[in-house]
Design a protein around this motif. Structure first.
Motif, PDB file in Angstrom:
ATOM      1  N   ASP A 204       0.810  -1.224   0.000  1.00 47.81           N
ATOM      2  CA  ASP A 204       0.000   0.000   0.000  1.00 47.81           C
ATOM      3  C   ASP A 204       0.840   1.270   0.000  1.00 47.81           C
ATOM      4  N   VAL A 205       1.979   1.218   0.688  1.00 52.22           N
ATOM      5  CA  VAL A 205       2.837   2.403   0.838  1.00 52.22           C
ATOM      6  C   VAL A 205       4.285   1.993   0.634  1.00 52.22           C
ATOM      7  N   VAL A 206       4.981   2.684  -0.270  1.00 57.92           N
ATOM      8  CA  VAL A 206       6.419   2.476  -0.413  1.00 57.92           C
ATOM      9  C   VAL A 206       7.152   3.617   0.276  1.00 57.92           C
ATOM     10  N   ARG A 207       8.388   3.335   0.708  1.00 61.39           N
ATOM     11  CA  ARG A 207       9.172   4.319   1.468  1.00 61.39           C
ATOM     12  C   ARG A 207      10.542   4.505   0.806  1.00 61.39           C
ATOM     13  N   PRO A 208      10.585   5.089  -0.395  1.00 61.30           N
ATOM     14  CA  PRO A 208      11.870   5.242  -1.081  1.00 61.30           C
ATOM     15  C   PRO A 208      12.746   6.291  -0.409  1.00 61.30           C
ATOM     16  N   GLY A 209      14.040   6.048  -0.458  1.00 59.05           N
ATOM     17  CA  GLY A 209      15.002   7.003   0.056  1.00 59.05           C
ATOM     18  C   GLY A 209      16.038   7.343  -0.998  1.00 59.05           C
TER      19      GLY A 209
END
Length: 355
Positions: A204-209
Motif C-alpha cells: 500500500d505504501v512504499v518508502r523510497p530514500g
C-alpha cells in the motif's frame, strides 16, 4: 570565488519521485527525508517532493523541522522512542508514530493527550527494530484497548533487497504476509531497492530514500539504468596546477610518487568539507569534461589529481566530485563506502545552492 559547492536540483528530485510512481503505480509514497534529506536539506527536498503522499523521518526533531516549515502532509517517525512529551507533540502536529518495542506500548498506556496515529513494525528477519511475529497478537490486543490511538497499518524493513538473487527478501515477504494476514490496516514494506527490484513488496505504501536523490541502491545496476537523475552536484575549483618532476612524492605521508614529469592539480575540497579522507588514489574526479584520478592522500582543505588526461584544465576551472557527469556511486565504490554516507557527511563549509 566559491569554494566547495553543492547544487541541489529540485527538478531531479521531482523526476525521481515520478520514477517511483511509474514503478509502483498502485502505492502511496512516503518519501524518506531523514538525516536532513540525506544531506540535501530536508525542507528543500520535501518542498521539491510536494507530490509525495507523506514523508518518513527518524525523529521528532526531524518531523518538527518539516512541520515548522509548513509541510502539512503525513510524517512518520521511524525510530523515535516515546515519552509523554513526544506523544503530545505527535498528537498536536499529526505525526505518525512507528511502534517497534514494548517500552513504547507502556508509554502509550499512560498517555492522555491528543489522538495519535501509529504504524506497527514487524521484525520479519532484519532483526534490528520491530516486534517478533509471535508477539504481534499480544501487541494488537494491547493497542486495541487504547482509545486515543488509531493503528494506521503494519510495516517492515528489507535487509537484502539490493541483492535480488539472495533468498532473504522472499523469506521476509512471506513472514510479513503470514503475520499481517486478516489484520486491518495498510501495509508498507519497500525501500528503494524494494521499489526497483521487488514488485511484490510495493504493497500500500512504499518508502523510497536513496533513489529519490539519484543514487542506485542496487549492487549490480547504476542509477542511469533506472533513469534516475543526480539531485546533488558537488564541485570545487582547481586552485593550482603544478609541474612536478619524475619520481617526486605528492601529499601527506609521501604515499604516491610521480611516474613521469607531470602536472598535478590541487582542488579546493577536503575532508574538512566532508570529502572522504579514505578515498584512495584512483578515485575519479571530473574536470574539463574528462575523468582524472585522485593521487595521494586527501587533506583537510585539498585533494590532488593527476592532470595528464586533462591538458586544458586551468586554474579557476571547477571540478566535479560527484553529480552530473560523475556518478556518486562510482566515487563511493572507489572510497569503499556508499552514496548515503557521501551525501550525509558534507559539512557546513560547503555552500549549498538550490536550483
Amino acid at each position: 570565488m566559491i569554494r566547495a559547492q553543492a547544487v541541489i536540483d529540485r527538478g531531479a528530485l521531482a523526476h525521481n519521485l515520478a520514477r517511483v510512481r511509474a514503478l509502483a503505480p498502485g502505492s502511496r509514497v512516503y518519501a524518506a527525508v531523514k538525516a536532513d534529506g540525506y544531506g540535501h536539506g530536508a525542507v528543500t527536498v520535501a518542498c521539491a517532493l510536494d507530490q509525495a503522499d507523506g514523508f518518513a523521518v527518524s525523529s521528532l526533531d526531524e518531523a518538527l523541522q518539516l512541520r515548522w516549515a509548513g509541510i502539512d502532509k503525513p510524517i512518520a517517525m521511524l525510530s523515535q522512542q516515546l515519552d509523554e512529551f513526544v506523544c503530545n507533540q505527535a498528537g498536536e502536529h499529526g505525526f505518525e508514530l512507528v511502534l517497534f518495542h514494548p517500552s513504547q506500548l507502556a508509554a502509550l498506556e499512560h498517555y492522555v493527550g491528543p489522538a495519535l496515529k501509529a504504524w506497527v513494525k514487524i521484525d520479519s528477519g532484519m532483526h534490528r527494530l520491530g516486534f517478533a511475529p509471535n508477539d504481534v497478537d499480544e501487541v494488537e490486543a494491547r493497542l486495541a484497548k487504547l482509545e486515543r490511538l488509531e493503528v494506521v497499518g503494519w510495516l517492515t524493513h528489507l535487509a537484502c533487497a539490493d541483492e535480488p538473487s539472495r533468498p532473504e527478501t522472499q523469506s521476509q515477504l512471506d513472514v510479513f504476509a503470514r503475520t499481517t494476514a486478516d489484520r486491518s490496516g495498510l501495509r508498507s514494506i519497500a525501500n528503494s531497492a524494494g521499489v526497483l527490484a521487488w514488485p511484490a513488496a510495493h504493497a500500500d505504501v512504499v518508502r523510497p530514500g536513496i533513489m529519490l536523490y539519484g543514487s542506485s541502491p542496487m549492487c549490480d545496476r547504476d542509477a542511469a539504468s533506472y533513469d534516475l537523475r543526480p539531485a546533488m552536484h558537488l564541485s570545487a575549483p582547481l586552485i593550482a596546477r603544478n609541474r612536478i618532476a619524475a619520481g617526486e612524492t605528492v601529499g601527506y605521508g609521501a604515499t604516491w610518487r610521480t611516474p613521469d614529469a607531470m602536472d598535478i592539480g590541487v582542488i579546493g575540497i577536503g575532508y574538512g568539507d566532508g570529502y572522504p579522507r579514505h578515498a584512495p588514489s584512483g578515485t575519479p574526479v571530473l574536470i574539463d569534461g574528462v575523468q582524472v584520478p585522485l593521487v595521494g592522500r586527501v587533506s583537510m582543505d585539498m585533494i590532488t589529481v593527476d592532470l595528464r588526461g586533462a591538458p586544458n584544465a586551468k586554474v579557476g576551472d571547477r571540478a566535479t566530485l560527484w553529480g552530473n557527469g560523475l556518478d556518486v556511486d562510482e566515487v563511493a565504490r572507489h572510497a569503499d563506502t556508499i552514496a548515503y554516507e557521501l551525501f550525509c557527511r558534507l559539512t557546513p563549509r560547503v555552500r549549498f545552492e538550490v536550483v
